[in-house]
Design a protein around this motif. Structure first.
Motif, PDB file in Angstrom:
ATOM      1  N   ARG A 113      -8.448   2.764  -6.275  1.00 20.16           N
ATOM      2  CA  ARG A 113      -7.483   3.753  -6.730  1.00 20.16           C
ATOM      3  C   ARG A 113      -7.680   4.252  -8.158  1.00 20.16           C
ATOM      4  O   ARG A 113      -7.154   5.300  -8.524  1.00 20.16           O
ATOM      5  N   ASP A 165       0.823  -1.206   0.000  1.00 21.83           N
ATOM      6  CA  ASP A 165       0.000   0.000   0.000  1.00 21.83           C
ATOM      7  C   ASP A 165       0.858   1.257   0.000  1.00 21.83           C
ATOM      8  O   ASP A 165       0.526   2.249  -0.667  1.00 21.83           O
ATOM      9  N   ASP A 166       1.978   1.223   0.733  1.00 22.77           N
ATOM     10  CA  ASP A 166       2.863   2.391   0.768  1.00 22.77           C
ATOM     11  C   ASP A 166       3.424   2.695  -0.615  1.00 22.77           C
ATOM     12  O   ASP A 166       3.482   3.855  -1.035  1.00 22.77           O
ATOM     13  N   ASP A 190       0.701   4.070  -2.799  1.00 21.03           N
ATOM     14  CA  ASP A 190       0.442   5.457  -2.399  1.00 21.03           C
ATOM     15  C   ASP A 190       1.431   6.402  -3.075  1.00 21.03           C
ATOM     16  O   ASP A 190       1.054   7.478  -3.570  1.00 21.03           O
TER      17      ASP A 190
END
Length: 320
Positions: free
Chosen positions: A215, A185-186, A189
């Motif tokens: 997303r 997820d990081d 992002d």
């Protein structure tokens, strides 16, 4: 206004000494500037071949049989090598599945980022780009060789290099597949934040339907080398219309309640040797019609949704 990316009836074969495999079978896709598009489908559906074709990165065994790939009006399939290199350098960015493999093992990270800046960047510029991808110690990372980095760190470096030239289109081919779930997820992002900041269009090739719904503005579903359904991500994945999209959604673990079994898709994805005579999903489709095996399905467009299916054609005709 001319679309940023137009893929029109693209046919690509992989040719070996003993056989020919059709990877893309009349694939078509139109993308406008600023879109975030998730391209989904099983392994072998043609996603990676489509992504590689956008940058003229098809392997030597691949043959473009027909069709075109236009980036900002320029047909990638007809560009000379010098023109193709300029297109990749100035308009395209790529992030691949295996982060370590996408970096030069003989060169320090800082030098690689400097080259991605076309040699114009200062040391401060290099460190600033490493900071943009949320690396906590850019000075140390810049001094490292790729093998000294973790997978997550290496992928962040690859993203920094891909975004250094502020590309118009970023092709992200399963960029988190090789990473631990805690950092996926990081990394996503970072990709989407940098793209939004730069106005970059994203084509994200993925198996993760819930993440795509979260997303991406649009989803493109591929099967058997072609696009079978596309539309707003939230709408397509909430109310799929193509039988294959429905099957994909039912097979998502997050959609199944505790104690329930996943509904797998029966059969195997096709291995095509040429153009499919009818609907390529027909052998696995629970709603197959007689016409499905004999006639290629039409593209049915309605209410912002494109569906390549005989059933969709019947539904539209019934509503008239």
């Amino acid at each position: 206004m001319t679309p940023l990316l137009e893929i029109d009836d693209l046919v690509v074969d992989y040719v070996s000494a003993d056989r020919t495999v059709r990877a893309l079978d009349s694939a078509a896709l139109t993308v406008s500037a600023g879109e975030t598009i998730g391209i989904v489908g099983e392994s072998g559906s043609g996603k990676s071949t489509l992504g590689a074709a956008i940058g003229g990165l098809l392997p030597g065994a691949a043959r473009v049989v027909s069709g075109s790939v236009r980036v900002d009006g320029a047909d990638v399939t007809t560009l000379r090598p010098k023109q193709l290199r300029a297109l990749r350098r100035e308009q395209l960015g790529f992030v691949f599945q295996e982060p370590i493999g996408s970096l030069d093992p003989t060169m320090r990270v800082g030098k690689q980022v400097e080259l991605a800046l076309r040699g114009w960047g200062t040391r401060a510029d290099v460190l600033a780009h490493l900071e943009r991808v949320k690396l906590t110690d850019p000075e140390r990372v810049a001094r490292c060789y790729p093998h000294q980095l973790s997978g997550g760190m290496a992928q962040r470096v690859a993203i920094a290099m891909a975004m250094a030239g502020r590309p118009e289109i970023l092709v992200a081919d399963e960029p988190t597949a090789a990473l631990d779930s805690q950092v996926r997820d990081d990394v996503l992002d970072v990709i989407f934040a940098l793209a939004a900041e730069s106005g970059t269009t994203i084509l994200w090739l993925s198996h993760d339907l819930p993440a795509v719904a979260k997303r991406c503005s649009r989803v493109v579903v591929m099967y058997g080398g072609g696009v079978v359904e596309s539309g707003a991500a939230s709408a397509v994945l909430a109310e799929p219309r193509h039988p294959y999209t429905k099957a994909l959604v039912r097979a998502v673990p997050a959609a199944v309640a505790d104690g329930e079994r996943l509904t797998s898709i029966p059969g195997q994805p096709p291995v095509l040797t040429g153009s499919a005579p009818g609907c390529v999903f027909a052998p696995r489709c629970p709603d197959v019609l007689a016409s499905c095996t004999e006639q290629r399905p039409p593209l049915v467009s309605a209410a912002g949704r494109d569906v390549l299916c005989h059933l969709a054609e019947q539904t539209v005709e019934a509503g008239r």
